[in-house]
Scaffold this active site. Structure first.
Site, PDB file in Angstrom:
ATOM      1  N   TYR A 195       0.882  -1.180  -0.026  1.00 12.15           N
ATOM      2  CA  TYR A 195       0.005  -0.045   0.183  1.00 12.15           C
ATOM      3  C   TYR A 195       1.020   1.495   0.147  1.00 12.15           C
ATOM      4  O   TYR A 195       2.230   1.226   0.510  1.00 12.15           O
ATOM      5  CB  TYR A 195      -0.936  -0.019   1.133  1.00 12.15           C
ATOM      6  N   CYS A 196       0.167   2.423  -0.588  1.00  9.63           N
ATOM      7  CA  CYS A 196       1.016   3.739  -0.580  1.00  9.63           C
ATOM      8  C   CYS A 196      -0.169   4.694  -0.588  1.00  9.63           C
ATOM      9  O   CYS A 196      -1.230   4.488  -0.243  1.00  9.63           O
ATOM     10  CB  CYS A 196       2.009   3.718  -1.817  1.00  9.63           C
ATOM     11  N   THR A 197       0.479   6.184  -0.709  1.00 15.67           N
ATOM     12  CA  THR A 197      -0.536   7.165  -0.443  1.00 15.67           C
ATOM     13  C   THR A 197      -1.658   7.073  -1.544  1.00 15.67           C
ATOM     14  O   THR A 197      -2.980   7.089  -1.144  1.00 15.67           O
ATOM     15  CB  THR A 197       0.270   8.546  -0.673  1.00 15.67           C
TER      16      THR A 197
END
Length: 272
Positions: A164-166
């Protein structure tokens, strides 16, 4: 592409940062709502951009010091430009996309077998992350490939891993790199933390605030978020970063309101 995007943003009085590469486009811009809507409309008139996903958040043009549009070999500087392949459907060989709801279904079905893998720089996770997530020791994106090649995560190769990331760009590329290195069950959170926060606010698996790369520095999905960051001076909970006051350092430092009121930032650098 760089020149077109620059002229388009200037004509609409937008500020922000945009990167373009042979793999696509990624960026964040701020301005009046009608101008942002016009920017999206103009992009959709270009056939390869008609299906771009846009994410909105509360902010303003002044959150950015100016406008920067740059071309790069990579949208995310993992150092694998020659390895990454992109077609009309997106990154080739990436992880399976999970909506926020599908993520919960996976966790419900597989329980503690599921590992969350943070695809951001490690300092971002200090103020917000998924519960129990692995946060690789990375100062810059360049460090990620070294981390996954180190062998320290090899025990996860046969288990479900959710990157996951922004906003969903970094984790999409990282998921492809992980799969090509033998990780078998790799997923990515579609739309990133931003879309997850829109879906579940403070009621899901996310804890704390989301770091953003503009003058806001942190955003919350709902009011009354419990901070998880720890003040560098007193260990009090906070989500507020300051630049270290030492000219030679300038490292981002978490400082709570009480310590900020005591002007601790004028003290000697604590990173020495």
């Amino acid at each position: 592409m760089r020149l077109w995007q620059g002229k388009l943003c200037e004509s609409l009085d937008l500020r922000g940062r945009i990167l373009v590469s042979e793999h696509g486009i990624n960026g964040t811009v701020g301005g009046e709502v009608e101008n942002l809507t016009s920017y999206i409309k103009a992009n959709k008139e270009y056939p390869p951009f008609k299906d771009i996903e846009y994410k909105w958040s509360e902010g303003k043009r002044e959150d950015f010091p100016g406008l920067k549009v740059k071309s790069r070999d990579e949208l995310v500087a993992f150092g694998i430009a020659d390895e990454l392949k992109v077609d009309s459907q997106g990154v080739v060989g990436g992880g399976e996309h999970l909506s926020p709801e599908a993520l919960h279904e996976l966790v419900d079905a597989r329980g503690d077998q599921v590992t969350f893998f943070d695809a951001r720089n490690s300092f971002e996770a200090r103020i917000g992350r998924f519960r129990g997530a692995i946060v690789p020791q990375t100062n810059t994106t360049h460090d990620f490939i070294r981390e996954i090649d180190s062998g320290k995560y090899d025990h996860l190769k046969a288990t479900p891993v959710v990157t996951y990331c922004t906003g969903g760009i970094r984790c999409e590329i990282l998921s492809s790199a992980m799969k090509s290195r033998g990780f078998e069950q790799v997923y990515q959170l579609d739309g990133g933390i931003v879309k997850y926060g829109e879906a579940f606010g403070n009621k899901g698996l996310w804890e704390g605030s989301l770091y953003v790369f503009d003058r806001r520095m942190a955003i919350d999905f709902e009011p009354n978020v419990t901070p998880i960051g720890e003040c560098a001076y007193c260990d009090g909970l906070t989500k507020t970063f300051y630049n270290c006051s030492s000219d030679w350092c300038r490292e981002l430092t978490l400082v709570c309101d009480s310590c900020a009121d005591r002007d601790v930032l004028s003290l000697d650098c604590i990173h020495a």
